[in-house]
Scaffold this active site. Structure first.
Site, PDB file in Angstrom:
ATOM      1  N   ASN A 149      15.318  11.436 -21.327  1.00  0.00           N
ATOM      2  CA  ASN A 149      14.876  12.614 -21.211  1.00  0.00           C
ATOM      3  C   ASN A 149      13.536  12.831 -20.409  1.00  0.00           C
ATOM      4  O   ASN A 149      13.301  13.740 -19.597  1.00  0.00           O
ATOM      5  CB  ASN A 149      15.023  13.634 -22.361  1.00  0.00           C
ATOM      6  CG  ASN A 149      14.122  13.157 -23.592  1.00  0.00           C
ATOM      7  OD1 ASN A 149      13.969  11.971 -23.495  1.00  0.00           O
ATOM      8  ND2 ASN A 149      13.542  14.192 -24.136  1.00  0.00           N
ATOM      9  N   GLY A 225      14.616   7.829 -29.560  1.00  0.00           N
ATOM     10  CA  GLY A 225      16.130   7.901 -29.092  1.00  0.00           C
ATOM     11  C   GLY A 225      16.691   8.590 -30.075  1.00  0.00           C
ATOM     12  O   GLY A 225      16.191   9.417 -31.064  1.00  0.00           O
ATOM     13  N   SER A 226      17.998   8.495 -30.237  1.00  0.00           N
ATOM     14  CA  SER A 226      19.042   9.222 -31.232  1.00  0.00           C
ATOM     15  C   SER A 226      18.778   8.530 -32.586  1.00  0.00           C
ATOM     16  O   SER A 226      18.526   7.460 -32.922  1.00  0.00           O
ATOM     17  CB  SER A 226      20.534   8.905 -30.907  1.00  0.00           C
ATOM     18  OG  SER A 226      20.708   7.703 -30.729  1.00  0.00           O
ATOM     19  N   ASN A 227      19.152   9.381 -33.634  1.00  0.00           N
ATOM     20  CA  ASN A 227      19.277   8.829 -34.839  1.00  0.00           C
ATOM     21  C   ASN A 227      20.109   7.789 -35.055  1.00  0.00           C
ATOM     22  O   ASN A 227      19.926   6.593 -35.993  1.00  0.00           O
ATOM     23  CB  ASN A 227      19.505  10.051 -35.958  1.00  0.00           C
ATOM     24  CG  ASN A 227      18.375  11.046 -36.070  1.00  0.00           C
ATOM     25  OD1 ASN A 227      18.082  11.689 -35.100  1.00  0.00           O
ATOM     26  ND2 ASN A 227      17.741  11.099 -37.217  1.00  0.00           N
ATOM     27  N   GLU A 247      10.975   7.858 -33.392  1.00  0.00           N
ATOM     28  CA  GLU A 247      10.959   9.267 -32.768  1.00  0.00           C
ATOM     29  C   GLU A 247      12.333   9.641 -32.621  1.00  0.00           C
ATOM     30  O   GLU A 247      12.857   9.299 -31.606  1.00  0.00           O
ATOM     31  CB  GLU A 247      10.023   9.471 -31.414  1.00  0.00           C
ATOM     32  CG  GLU A 247       8.723   9.335 -31.913  1.00  0.00           C
ATOM     33  CD  GLU A 247       7.816  10.434 -32.787  1.00  0.00           C
ATOM     34  OE1 GLU A 247       8.484  11.008 -33.248  1.00  0.00           O
ATOM     35  OE2 GLU A 247       6.708   9.928 -33.303  1.00  0.00           O
ATOM     36  N   CYS A 281      13.166  16.582 -27.155  1.00  0.00           N
ATOM     37  CA  CYS A 281      13.426  16.479 -28.442  1.00  0.00           C
ATOM     38  C   CYS A 281      12.674  17.694 -29.324  1.00  0.00           C
ATOM     39  O   CYS A 281      13.180  18.115 -30.438  1.00  0.00           O
ATOM     40  CB  CYS A 281      12.571  15.333 -28.949  1.00  0.00           C
ATOM     41  SG  CYS A 281      11.016  15.186 -28.313  1.00  0.00           S
ATOM     42  N   GLU A 382      22.139  17.920 -33.527  1.00  0.00           N
ATOM     43  CA  GLU A 382      21.654  18.104 -32.316  1.00  0.00           C
ATOM     44  C   GLU A 382      22.429  18.295 -31.444  1.00  0.00           C
ATOM     45  O   GLU A 382      23.502  17.638 -31.222  1.00  0.00           O
ATOM     46  CB  GLU A 382      20.664  17.145 -32.137  1.00  0.00           C
ATOM     47  CG  GLU A 382      19.710  16.917 -31.013  1.00  0.00           C
ATOM     48  CD  GLU A 382      18.840  15.816 -30.615  1.00  0.00           C
ATOM     49  OE1 GLU A 382      19.539  14.654 -30.972  1.00  0.00           O
ATOM     50  OE2 GLU A 382      17.443  15.895 -30.692  1.00  0.00           O
ATOM     51  N   GLU A 461       2.868   9.230 -33.191  1.00  0.00           N
ATOM     52  CA  GLU A 461       2.237   9.113 -32.005  1.00  0.00           C
ATOM     53  C   GLU A 461       1.082  10.077 -31.452  1.00  0.00           C
ATOM     54  O   GLU A 461       0.921  10.957 -32.209  1.00  0.00           O
ATOM     55  CB  GLU A 461       3.454   9.284 -31.086  1.00  0.00           C
ATOM     56  CG  GLU A 461       4.592   8.120 -31.323  1.00  0.00           C
ATOM     57  CD  GLU A 461       5.530   8.011 -30.205  1.00  0.00           C
ATOM     58  OE1 GLU A 461       6.421   8.782 -29.897  1.00  0.00           O
ATOM     59  OE2 GLU A 461       5.387   6.832 -29.455  1.00  0.00           O
TER      60      GLU A 461
HETATM   61  P1  NAD Z   1      19.566   6.644 -27.251  1.00  0.00           P
HETATM   62  O1  NAD Z   1      19.497   6.362 -28.846  1.00  0.00           O
HETATM   63  O2  NAD Z   1      21.173   6.675 -26.886  1.00  0.00           O
HETATM   64  O3  NAD Z   1      18.958   5.487 -26.645  1.00  0.00           O
HETATM   65  C1  NAD Z   1      17.395   5.239 -26.736  1.00  0.00           C
HETATM   66  C2  NAD Z   1      17.166   4.106 -26.196  1.00  0.00           C
HETATM   67  O4  NAD Z   1      17.670   2.995 -26.854  1.00  0.00           O
HETATM   68  C3  NAD Z   1      17.452   3.725 -24.686  1.00  0.00           C
HETATM   69  O5  NAD Z   1      16.572   2.807 -24.056  1.00  0.00           O
HETATM   70  C4  NAD Z   1      18.946   2.902 -24.811  1.00  0.00           C
HETATM   71  O6  NAD Z   1      19.283   1.937 -23.961  1.00  0.00           O
HETATM   72  C5  NAD Z   1      18.320   2.055 -26.213  1.00  0.00           C
HETATM   73  N1  NAD Z   1      19.577   1.273 -27.060  1.00  0.00           N
HETATM   74  C6  NAD Z   1      20.824   2.197 -27.164  1.00  0.00           C
HETATM   75  N2  NAD Z   1      21.244   1.273 -28.340  1.00  0.00           N
HETATM   76  C7  NAD Z   1      20.396   0.357 -28.477  1.00  0.00           C
HETATM   77  C8  NAD Z   1      20.487  -0.848 -29.241  1.00  0.00           C
HETATM   78  N3  NAD Z   1      21.763  -1.117 -30.274  1.00  0.00           N
HETATM   79  N4  NAD Z   1      19.343  -1.834 -29.502  1.00  0.00           N
HETATM   80  C9  NAD Z   1      18.361  -1.695 -28.781  1.00  0.00           C
HETATM   81  N5  NAD Z   1      18.119  -0.568 -27.868  1.00  0.00           N
HETATM   82  C10 NAD Z   1      19.231   0.411 -27.715  1.00  0.00           C
HETATM   83  O7  NAD Z   1      18.975   7.842 -27.087  1.00  0.00           O
HETATM   84  P2  NAD Z   1      19.060   8.550 -25.599  1.00  0.00           P
HETATM   85  O8  NAD Z   1      20.499   9.488 -25.695  1.00  0.00           O
HETATM   86  O9  NAD Z   1      18.614   7.922 -24.484  1.00  0.00           O
HETATM   87  O10 NAD Z   1      17.888   9.918 -25.951  1.00  0.00           O
HETATM   88  C11 NAD Z   1      18.511  10.962 -26.366  1.00  0.00           C
HETATM   89  C12 NAD Z   1      17.685  11.268 -28.012  1.00  0.00           C
HETATM   90  O11 NAD Z   1      16.410  10.992 -28.209  1.00  0.00           O
HETATM   91  C13 NAD Z   1      17.969  12.563 -28.700  1.00  0.00           C
HETATM   92  O12 NAD Z   1      18.509  12.499 -30.012  1.00  0.00           O
HETATM   93  C14 NAD Z   1      16.425  12.951 -28.841  1.00  0.00           C
HETATM   94  O13 NAD Z   1      16.268  13.935 -29.914  1.00  0.00           O
HETATM   95  C15 NAD Z   1      15.573  11.547 -28.939  1.00  0.00           C
HETATM   96  N6  NAD Z   1      14.547  11.939 -28.413  1.00  0.00           N
HETATM   97  C16 NAD Z   1      13.432  12.015 -29.614  1.00  0.00           C
HETATM   98  C17 NAD Z   1      12.243  12.367 -29.404  1.00  0.00           C
HETATM   99  C18 NAD Z   1      11.054  12.363 -30.318  1.00  0.00           C
HETATM  100  O14 NAD Z   1       9.922  12.299 -29.981  1.00  0.00           O
HETATM  101  N7  NAD Z   1      11.252  12.698 -31.625  1.00  0.00           N
HETATM  102  C19 NAD Z   1      11.729  12.518 -27.895  1.00  0.00           C
HETATM  103  C20 NAD Z   1      12.811  12.303 -26.823  1.00  0.00           C
HETATM  104  C21 NAD Z   1      13.869  11.984 -27.311  1.00  0.00           C
END
Ligand code: NAD
Length: 482
Positions: A149, A225-227, A247, A281, A382, A461
């Site tokens: 994002n 990334g995602s939860n 995060e 996020c 979310e 962070e």
């Molecule tokens: P995602 O969890 O699908 O992917 C995040 C990253 O993890 C990507 O680089 C992906 O390729 C990698 N990944 C996926 N599976 C993996 C595994 N098994 N092992 C290692 N790496 C792996 O998330 P997304 O869809 O890319 O992003 C959206 C999410 O990110 C939303 O839930 C959003 O809230 C969150 N987010 C949080 C913040 C924050 O600061 N709290 C900021 C931005 C986004």
């Protein structure tokens, strides 16, 4: 279609296998391709990072700062080109992508300054003629995993403190948006970053996830990334002693009290809910409105939503771009459909745009939902798209209860002219970031950033707080008496 190499061991490398990068405003033709790295490539990246760390931990903070400052300057010089690539792979508007590039430079500059500051503290010692201190040291090889994002800022937010502290990094950008991270790597490389200090691993999760996480040289993982993914990684690392920073998701609320400046509140909510097509996020996705102003506030918010102009991020006049991918678009539309089945009503948007020119893109119209109750999934889960749910309350206490009625705790805002309610809100809202009379998003590089509860982890962070994650503390006693 452009072919991009990735940075490993100070060289730009290809692997023979590729992953295509698409433009979410028109999915028909890929715009670029990047290497699809293998487990062996990941192991090589760790070899390089180990060597890079040996050099970097001995590089003076002044030289680290010089390289980071020069890299920031290169990002600023290249802002036009970089912003185009950020927009083309992620979908955000040119203005949003330009702001992101400048902020990435700001991260590097800020931590270049921080790198020169003191790195320890003198302590009294009960023993005579003994000088005791503690000092912060780098950890070693740190893995940075980032989402799509904010494909440039999120790597920069992690990389800048990581490098300032003297660590080597392996950066794994999101599969959909690798070009932005490669721009950051190129700026640091061109500024003279020694070989191996930064290595970028591009590829498919199934091939590289395990080798990235299981390498015995890994000392810390900073994940955004995602939860779902973050919690699995946290559990995987729990027994290994590898430090974890997460995060994760958010379900951020903005409260609009009856005494608020409603026009300002509607503008702020529209900005926090629909900028980057809601893919932030810290985006506001729940709006808790005191009943006497519910109708008037809804009217103002609907007018803000109606004024947005959907289109490709780089097109003149676009104020809201597409979502990042067809998968994301379809997921958001399914969430809206489920909300309606469960009883919500669509007050605006809720679908793909009718304009045929946008038919090959991943667009969702800015959506406002009414008749939302606390048992609906849309209230709890979310969405990560341009969807805002309205929720009426009678009292301030009910509003705070509604804000805290979530497993998440990233950001919350209140709009009010009452100083007492403003301060009470900052004390009582269970979130890592609290805003009064402004948006839930938009924190500066030096503001500590991170969520409570399921949104985050104990490590923040940004700002000097970030250094806690990227360093370990060593205590030293020196006896200088006879
Ligand atoms: P995602 O969890 O699908 O992917 C995040 C990253 O993890 C990507 O680089 C992906 O390729 C990698 N990944 C996926 N599976 C993996 C595994 N098994 N092992 C290692 N790496 C792996 O998330 P997304 O869809 O890319 O992003 C959206 C999410 O990110 C939303 O839930 C959003 O809230 C969150 N987010 C949080 C913040 C924050 O600061 N709290 C900021 C931005 C986004």
């Amino acid at each position: 279609m452009r072919t991009l190499e990735t940075l490993s061991g100070g060289e730009w490398v290809a692997t023979g296998e590729w992953i295509d990068v698409h433009d979410p405003s028109d999915l028909r033709t890929p715009v670029a391709r990047v290497p699809a790295m293998s487990a062996a490539d990941v192991a090589r990246a760790y070899d390089h990072a180990e060597q890079g760390f040996a050099t970097w931990k001995r590089t003076s903070p002044f030289e680290r700062a010089r390289i980071m400052t020069d890299a920031a300057r290169l990002l600023r010089e290249r802002v036009g080109r970089i912003a185009e690539d950020v927009s083309t792979e992620m979908g955000k508007t040119r203005a949003e992508a330009t702001g992101e590039t400048i902020k990435a430079a700001d991260f590097l500059e800020y931590y270049a300054g921080v790198a020169r500051q003191g790195y320890g503290t003198l302590l009294h010692d009960a023993r005579p003629e003994t000088r005791t201190s503690y000092q912060r040291e780098p950890l070693g090889v740190v893995l940075l995993i980032t989402p799509w994002n904010d494909p440039l800022i999120t790597p920069a937010r992690k990389l800048a403190p990581c490098l300032a502290a003297g660590n080597a990094a392996i950066l794994k950008p999101a599969t959909d948006t690798p070009q932005s991270a490669l721009h950051l790597a190129r700026a640091l490389h061109d500024a003279g970053l020694p070989a191996g200090v930064l290595n970028v691993v591009t590829g498919r999760g199934a091939q590289i996830s395990d080798p990235l996480i299981a390498d015995s040289r890994l000392r810390a993982l900073s994940f955004t990334g995602s939860n779902e993914v973050g919690e699995a990684l946290r559990a995987q690392l729990a027994a290994t002693g590898v430090r974890f920073q997460g995060e994760l998701g958010g379900k951020n609320a903005t409260v609009v009290l009856a005494d608020a400046d409603l026009a300002a509140a509607a503008k702020a909510v529209a900005n926090a809910g629909f900028a980057q097509a809601g893919q932030r996020c810290t985006a506001t996705s729940r709006v808790i409105v005191q009943r006497p102003v519910y109708d008037e506030f809804s009217r103002l918010l609907l007018a803000e939503a109606a004024a947005l102009r959907l289109g490709p991020g780089l097109a003149e006049g676009t104020t809201m771009g597409p979502l990042v991918s067809a998968r994301q678009r379809d997921g958001v539309l399914a969430d809206i459909e489920r909300a309606v089945k469960q009883g919500a009503s669509v007050l605006a948007g809720g679908d793909r745009p009718a304009d045929e020119a946008l038919g090959h893109g991943c667009y969702v119209t800015p959506t406002v939902l009414g008749d939302v109750t606390a048992d609906l999934d849309i209230w709890r889960e979310e969405v990560f798209g341009p969807v805002v749910a309205l929720y009426p309350v009678d009292t301030f206490e009910e509003a705070v209860e509604a804000v805290n009625d979530s497993v998440f705790g990233l950001a919350a805002a209140v709009f009010t002219k009452d100083l007492g309610n403003a301060y009470r809100f900052t004390d009582e809202a269970e979130c890592g970031q609290i805003a009064v009379n402004t948006t839930t998003s938009g924190w500066d590089v030096h503001h500590p950033f991170g969520g409570f509860r399921d949104s985050g982890s104990p490590f923040k962070e940004q700002g000097e707080e970030a250094l806690r994650f990227y360093t370990r503390v060593k205590t030293v006693a020196i006896h200088f008496g006879a």
